[in-house]
Design an enzyme around this catalytic site. Structure first.
Site, PDB file in Angstrom:
ATOM      1  N   LEU A   1       0.841  -1.192   0.000  1.00 52.99           N
ATOM      2  CA  LEU A   1       0.000   0.000   0.000  1.00 52.99           C
ATOM      3  C   LEU A   1       0.881   1.249   0.000  1.00 52.99           C
ATOM      4  O   LEU A   1       1.696   1.441   0.902  1.00 52.99           O
ATOM      5  CB  LEU A   1      -0.921   0.012   1.225  1.00 52.99           C
ATOM      6  CG  LEU A   1      -1.791  -1.231   1.414  1.00 52.99           C
ATOM      7  CD1 LEU A   1      -2.833  -0.982   2.504  1.00 52.99           C
ATOM      8  CD2 LEU A   1      -2.484  -1.635   0.114  1.00 52.99           C
ATOM      9  N   ALA A   2       0.704   2.061  -1.023  1.00 54.17           N
ATOM     10  CA  ALA A   2       1.576   3.234  -1.172  1.00 54.17           C
ATOM     11  C   ALA A   2       0.816   4.407  -1.776  1.00 54.17           C
ATOM     12  O   ALA A   2       1.359   5.198  -2.536  1.00 54.17           O
ATOM     13  CB  ALA A   2       2.771   2.877  -2.045  1.00 54.17           C
TER      14      ALA A   2
ATOM     15  N   ARG B   1       2.424  14.909   6.503  1.00 49.70           N
ATOM     16  CA  ARG B   1       3.291  15.338   7.604  1.00 49.70           C
ATOM     17  C   ARG B   1       4.780  15.310   7.244  1.00 49.70           C
ATOM     18  O   ARG B   1       5.608  15.751   8.031  1.00 49.70           O
ATOM     19  CB  ARG B   1       3.007  14.492   8.850  1.00 49.70           C
ATOM     20  CG  ARG B   1       1.651  14.852   9.481  1.00 49.70           C
ATOM     21  CD  ARG B   1       1.528  14.324  10.885  1.00 49.70           C
ATOM     22  NE  ARG B   1       1.315  12.891  10.902  1.00 49.70           N
ATOM     23  CZ  ARG B   1       1.735  12.093  11.878  1.00 49.70           C
ATOM     24  NH1 ARG B   1       2.425  12.577  12.897  1.00 49.70           N
ATOM     25  NH2 ARG B   1       1.488  10.806  11.825  1.00 49.70           N
TER      26      ARG B   1
ATOM     27  N   GLN C   1      -5.217   3.795  -6.803  1.00 48.30           N
ATOM     28  CA  GLN C   1      -6.366   4.022  -5.923  1.00 48.30           C
ATOM     29  C   GLN C   1      -6.624   5.529  -5.976  1.00 48.30           C
ATOM     30  O   GLN C   1      -5.917   6.312  -5.338  1.00 48.30           O
ATOM     31  CB  GLN C   1      -6.034   3.575  -4.492  1.00 48.30           C
ATOM     32  CG  GLN C   1      -7.203   3.732  -3.544  1.00 48.30           C
ATOM     33  CD  GLN C   1      -6.796   3.625  -2.077  1.00 48.30           C
ATOM     34  OE1 GLN C   1      -5.644   3.848  -1.715  1.00 48.30           O
ATOM     35  NE2 GLN C   1      -7.753   3.296  -1.229  1.00 48.30           N
TER      36      GLN C   1
ATOM     37  N   ASN D   1      -1.393  -3.230  16.247  1.00 43.44           N
ATOM     38  CA  ASN D   1      -1.405  -3.726  14.882  1.00 43.44           C
ATOM     39  C   ASN D   1      -0.315  -3.049  14.048  1.00 43.44           C
ATOM     40  O   ASN D   1      -0.255  -1.829  13.973  1.00 43.44           O
ATOM     41  CB  ASN D   1      -2.783  -3.432  14.264  1.00 43.44           C
ATOM     42  CG  ASN D   1      -2.862  -3.829  12.810  1.00 43.44           C
ATOM     43  OD1 ASN D   1      -2.201  -4.776  12.380  1.00 43.44           O
ATOM     44  ND2 ASN D   1      -3.683  -3.105  12.051  1.00 43.44           N
TER      45      ASN D   1
HETATM   46  C1  UD1 Z   1      -3.158   1.547  10.128  1.00 45.37           C
HETATM   47  C2  UD1 Z   1      -4.029   0.477  10.763  1.00 45.37           C
HETATM   48  C3  UD1 Z   1      -3.735   0.444  12.280  1.00 45.37           C
HETATM   49  C4  UD1 Z   1      -2.275   0.187  12.513  1.00 45.37           C
HETATM   50  C5  UD1 Z   1      -1.421   1.217  11.794  1.00 45.37           C
HETATM   51  C6  UD1 Z   1       0.028   0.828  11.856  1.00 45.37           C
HETATM   52  C7  UD1 Z   1      -6.092   0.389   9.462  1.00 45.37           C
HETATM   53  C8  UD1 Z   1      -7.497   0.785   9.369  1.00 45.37           C
HETATM   54  N1  UD1 Z   1      -5.425   0.804  10.521  1.00 45.37           N
HETATM   55  O1  UD1 Z   1      -3.576   2.778  10.643  1.00 45.37           O
HETATM   56  O2  UD1 Z   1      -4.495  -0.583  12.896  1.00 45.37           O
HETATM   57  O3  UD1 Z   1      -1.977   0.206  13.910  1.00 45.37           O
HETATM   58  O4  UD1 Z   1      -1.785   1.277  10.391  1.00 45.37           O
HETATM   59  O5  UD1 Z   1       0.835   1.842  11.310  1.00 45.37           O
HETATM   60  O6  UD1 Z   1      -5.607  -0.306   8.580  1.00 45.37           O
HETATM   61  N2  UD1 Z   1      -3.168   3.616   2.480  1.00 45.37           N
HETATM   62  C9  UD1 Z   1      -3.535   3.554   1.162  1.00 45.37           C
HETATM   63  N3  UD1 Z   1      -4.813   3.851   0.796  1.00 45.37           N
HETATM   64  C10 UD1 Z   1      -5.738   4.219   1.719  1.00 45.37           C
HETATM   65  C11 UD1 Z   1      -5.370   4.290   3.065  1.00 45.37           C
HETATM   66  C12 UD1 Z   1      -4.071   3.977   3.420  1.00 45.37           C
HETATM   67  O7  UD1 Z   1      -2.717   3.212   0.302  1.00 45.37           O
HETATM   68  O8  UD1 Z   1      -6.871   4.464   1.318  1.00 45.37           O
HETATM   69  C13 UD1 Z   1      -1.797   3.283   2.848  1.00 45.37           C
HETATM   70  C14 UD1 Z   1      -1.066   4.487   3.443  1.00 45.37           C
HETATM   71  O9  UD1 Z   1      -0.363   5.183   2.429  1.00 45.37           O
HETATM   72  C15 UD1 Z   1      -0.104   3.830   4.425  1.00 45.37           C
HETATM   73  C16 UD1 Z   1      -0.859   2.596   4.882  1.00 45.37           C
HETATM   74  O10 UD1 Z   1      -1.839   2.341   3.892  1.00 45.37           O
HETATM   75  O11 UD1 Z   1       1.080   3.400   3.809  1.00 45.37           O
HETATM   76  C17 UD1 Z   1      -1.522   2.771   6.237  1.00 45.37           C
HETATM   77  O12 UD1 Z   1      -2.485   3.805   6.169  1.00 45.37           O
HETATM   78  P1  UD1 Z   1      -2.645   4.865   7.330  1.00 45.37           P
HETATM   79  O13 UD1 Z   1      -3.707   5.800   6.937  1.00 45.37           O
HETATM   80  O14 UD1 Z   1      -1.345   5.426   7.711  1.00 45.37           O
HETATM   81  O15 UD1 Z   1      -3.197   3.926   8.502  1.00 45.37           O
HETATM   82  P2  UD1 Z   1      -3.157   4.205  10.030  1.00 45.37           P
HETATM   83  O16 UD1 Z   1      -4.241   5.149  10.382  1.00 45.37           O
HETATM   84  O17 UD1 Z   1      -1.784   4.533  10.455  1.00 45.37           O
END
Ligand code: UD1
Ligand code: CA
Length: 449
Positions: free
Chosen positions: A8-9, A15, A75, A169
């Site tokens: 996922l990227a 930030r 996405q 997690n």
């Molecule tokens: C997520 C987890 C959380 C975990 C944490 C660890 C979920 C709902 N929550 O939260 O349980 O403790 O990571 O760091 O999964 N991304 C996408 N598309 C999206 C959303 C996110 O590609 O629509 C990617 C982001 O770029 C990132 C990763 O997924 O690399 C995690 O997304 P982020 O929004 O940072 O999740 P957290 O709120 O940190």
């Protein structure tokens, strides 16, 4: 069991305060994304899919630079981690076996940890990577019973009692491909963030009577990069680990804290690395080679018994065979140096082949670029290139040939020939003394006014 990788990227990384997409910021000389891909590579994935969004074109280019067979999918809107994984489904519809989801901004997960998750798949339909957080902050919390996972609760949705749990997690999740995408399709967004949470999967699996499990790793592996401070923290953690691994593997580091490794640096046993050496990506150093202080190495191979530096720069495509000696202020790029070649001082070797036991004198330059194209220089074995030779490529020098110091070599030199290409020396008796006397007189006249 075959495995495919989903990374996922798509996130923006607000930030980081940067124009560059977050996953393209460098750690250990390579984009964060490459570190996640490198960790996943240890599972020998059948297919690799990177989910892109913000800065999609640049992220796609970086993906292909690391693995030309990798696939990317956009996405367009970031609606949550489950929504992101769902984008990869069409590309993996016919994939057999398992899928593992990694985050592009979480660069420190170790291959051993991913292998432990793979092993745990024998006991559970779905396996999540957890860690005990010193400061659990806003991480999702794992509700577990031994190695069995009941559910994941996101911080925003957690009760005070759940927030008191320190088992968190990491985001890494491993499951059968068909199950993963079928569950992702069931995820809704009725939660505090209004997002499609990947973290809903364990509970959805359990509702189907399947088991979910947790594998626990040290917290430093799960460090996610959201800020420049965390990027610096991740760099420090990476280097600390790489230095310790090198020392354990029998490499001498005279000043470990000043050596910086790349994501895939390989250094053999009994190699010696001096202070302030920097490894970029793609470097292998064989057993018993020595890299002296202040060298910068990237995309190169250094064989057994070779010595490099101090102050040398090896760029991509530099191949040093056994017992090659490269000394100070030497730059080598895209060149093959056969056994025993010596390039001692102040030299540029680019786009060249140099035969065994040839000696390259100080100040030699392969003039490889005509302003438009690059050309190759070929030098045979046991040749002697005199100091300050300019080799204007394309050009070749035969076995056992010699070029006179200061020569500009524009034509091929046959084997065993001596090539000399410089103005003939003329001595003018007494002229230096006369010249100096005149200059001193001029200076004295000026001083008087
Ligand atoms: C997520 C987890 C959380 C975990 C944490 C660890 C979920 C709902 N929550 O939260 O349980 O403790 O990571 O760091 O999964 N991304 C996408 N598309 C999206 C959303 C996110 O590609 O629509 C990617 C982001 O770029 C990132 C990763 O997924 O690399 C995690 O997304 P982020 O929004 O940072 O999740 P957290 O709120 O940190
Ligand atoms: Ca995050």
């Amino acid at each position: 069991m075959p495995v495919s990788l989903v990374i996922l990227a798509a996130g923006q990384g607000t930030r980081m305060n940067s124009d560059l997409p977050k996953v393209l910021h460098h750690m250990a000389g390579s984009p964060l994304l490459h570190h996640a891909m490198q960790a996943g590579r240890s599972l020998g994935p059948e297919r690799v899919v990177v989910v892109t969004g913000h800065g999609g074109d640049a992220v796609t280019r970086a993906t292909l630079a690391f693995d030309e067979d990798a696939l990317t999918v956009v996405q367009a809107e970031q609606l949550g981690t489950a929504h992101a994984v769902a984008q990869a489904a069409p590309l993996l519809a016919d994939a057999s076996g398992d899928v593992i989801v990694l985050y592009g901004d979480t660069p420190l997960v170790r291959p051993e940890t991913l292998q432990a998750m793979q092993a745990a798949r024998a006991r559970h339909a779905i396996v999540v990577l957890g860690f005990h957080a010193a400061d659990p902050g806003r991480y999702g919390r794992l509700l577990a019973d031994g190695d069995s996972l009941l559910k994941i609760v996101e911080y925003k949705d957690a009760s005070d009692e759940e927030r008191a749990i320190s088992l968190c997690n990491s985001g890494v999740i491993f499951a059968d491909a068909k199950l993963m995408f079928s569950l992702v399709g069931e995820v809704g967004n009725a939660n505090a963030a209004g997002e499609y949470y990947l973290t809903d999967l364990p509970e959805l699996a359990r509702k189907r009577g399947l088991s979910a499990g947790v594998v626990i790793c040290p917290e430093d592996e799960t460090l996610g990069v959201n800020t420049r401070i965390q990027l610096a923290d991740a760099e420090r953690a990476f280097q600390t680990r790489a230095r310790a691994e090198a020392l354990e593997n029998g490499v001498t580091l005279t000043a470990p804290e000043t050596v910086f490794f790349g994501l895939d640096t390989v250094v053999g046993r009994d190699a010696i690395i001096g202070p302030n050496v920097i490894f970029g990506p793609g470097v292998t150093v064989e057993s018993g080679a020595e890299i002296k202080g202040f060298c910068h190495l990237e995309g190169c191979h250094i064989s057994r018994g070779a010595t490099v530096g101090p102050f040398a720069r090896l760029r991509p495509g530099a191949e040093l065979a056994e017992d090659v000696h490269v000394g100070n202020f030497v730059e080598i790029k895209n060149a093959i140096l056969d056994e025993g070649v010596k390039v001692g001082h102040l030299t540029y070797i680019g786009d060249a082949d140099i035969g065994e036991h040839t000696n390259i004198g100080a100040g030699t330059v392969t003039c490889n670029y005509d302003g438009v194209m690059k050309h190759r220089t070929r030098i045979g074995k046991n040749a002697f290139i005199g100091s300050d030779t300019m080799l204007v490529a394309p050009v070749s020098v035969g076995d056992g040939a010699l070029t006179a110091s200061g020569s500009v070599i524009t034509e091929d030199v046959p084997a065993e020939a001596l090539a000399i290409s410089r103005a003939k020396q003329v001595n003018k008796p007494g002229l230096a003394a006369k010249l100096f006397a005149r200059l001193r007189a001029i200076k004295a006249a000026k001083a008087k006014g």
